[in-house]
Structure formats: C-alpha cells, structure tokens
Design an enzyme around this catalytic site. Structure first.
Site, PDB file in Angstrom:
ATOM      1  N   GLU A  21       0.829  -1.213   0.000  1.00 56.69           N
ATOM      2  CA  GLU A  21       0.000   0.000   0.000  1.00 56.69           C
ATOM      3  C   GLU A  21       0.860   1.259   0.000  1.00 56.69           C
ATOM      4  OE1 GLU A  21      -3.986  -1.095   2.393  1.00 56.69           O
ATOM      5  OE2 GLU A  21      -2.151  -1.303   3.557  1.00 56.69           O
ATOM      6  N   TYR A  53     -17.770  24.840  -1.615  1.00 53.30           N
ATOM      7  CA  TYR A  53     -17.440  23.411  -1.709  1.00 53.30           C
ATOM      8  C   TYR A  53     -16.093  23.170  -2.375  1.00 53.30           C
ATOM      9  CZ  TYR A  53     -19.542  23.785  -6.396  1.00 53.30           C
ATOM     10  OH  TYR A  53     -19.865  24.160  -7.663  1.00 53.30           O
ATOM     11  N   ILE A  71      -6.806   4.783   7.582  1.00 53.95           N
ATOM     12  CA  ILE A  71      -7.687   5.759   6.941  1.00 53.95           C
ATOM     13  C   ILE A  71      -8.515   6.496   7.989  1.00 53.95           C
ATOM     14  CG2 ILE A  71      -7.680   4.644   4.693  1.00 53.95           C
ATOM     15  CD1 ILE A  71     -10.472   3.533   5.281  1.00 53.95           C
ATOM     16  N   GLU A  72      -8.625   5.924   9.178  1.00 52.02           N
ATOM     17  CA  GLU A  72      -9.276   6.622  10.287  1.00 52.02           C
ATOM     18  C   GLU A  72      -8.534   7.921  10.598  1.00 52.02           C
ATOM     19  OE1 GLU A  72      -8.571   3.398  10.086  1.00 52.02           O
ATOM     20  OE2 GLU A  72     -10.021   2.192  11.232  1.00 52.02           O
ATOM     21  N   LYS A  97     -11.492   2.730   1.030  1.00 49.93           N
ATOM     22  CA  LYS A  97     -10.381   2.207   0.248  1.00 49.93           C
ATOM     23  C   LYS A  97     -10.982   1.209  -0.742  1.00 49.93           C
ATOM     24  CE  LYS A  97      -6.558   1.223   2.326  1.00 49.93           C
ATOM     25  NZ  LYS A  97      -5.469   0.590   3.096  1.00 49.93           N
TER      26      LYS A  97
END
Length: 115
Positions: A21, A53, A71-72, A97
C-alpha cells in the site's frame, strides 16, 4: 439548517500498514456532509454566507496526500481542518479504500466519522 454534500470524490493515496500500500497505493472515495445554516445564503445569493465546496474539496485533496497507516487518521485530519471553518455545525465523512490488498475479495473498506 441545511447540508452541503460532496459525493464520491475519487482520489489516489498511499495509506495503510501493508508495504504494498505504501509503494503501489490505492484508489479511495470520500463522501462528506456538513450541516450549516444556509438560510441567508439561499436568500442573498452570497457565497460569503455559505461554505465554498471547492475549499472543502481542496482540504480533502491535500489531506489525502499525507500518508498514514490508517484511513481513520486521514478522516480525522480532514475533519479537524474543516472544523476551522466557523459556520459548520456538524461534519460526517466516509472514507473508503477501493479493492484493498487483502487475501480475499472485498470491493471496498470504509470508515465513517461524525463530529
């Protein structure tokens, strides 16, 4: 009250504890919802009365460039940056992911944070 919603933002990143990764990377999707008062903006047609945005997208894009094992952690960093915008009452983010490199078939792995 109202919501600004950014759906299915597709980005590439190098997040995760697995060596592959870190080298190869993965595709990610991000969904963001923010709650805020849109009454004045909707009446006055004034961008200064809402949250642009494009700025939200730029925050997500920049934070996704910073490598993390989890990813947290990435989702929490995005929230912290967005919370600096004073008009926002609540933030919900889902970070996924796509096709994570594990022994098995899984289309995506997601985390969702609310603050």
């Amino acid at each position: 009250m109202g919501k600004i919603i950014l759906k299915n933002i597709e980005l590439f990143g190098f997040h995760g504890p697995i060596p592959e990764e870190k080298k190869i990377g993965c595709k990610y999707t991000v969904n963001l919802e923010i709650d805020l008062d849109l009454q004045t903006a909707s009446i006055k047609d004034d961008l200064n009365q809402t949250v642009n945005y494009v700025i939200l997208f730029q925050i997500i894009k920049e934070e996704m460039k910073i490598r993390s094992n989890l990813i947290e952690t990435v989702a929490k960093r995005i929230i912290k940056k967005i919370q600096k915008i004073k008009k926002i009452k609540h933030i919900k983010i889902r970070l996924c992911k796509i096709n994570p490199p594990i022994c098995g078939v899984i289309k995506k792995f997601c985390v969702e944070l609310n603050e």
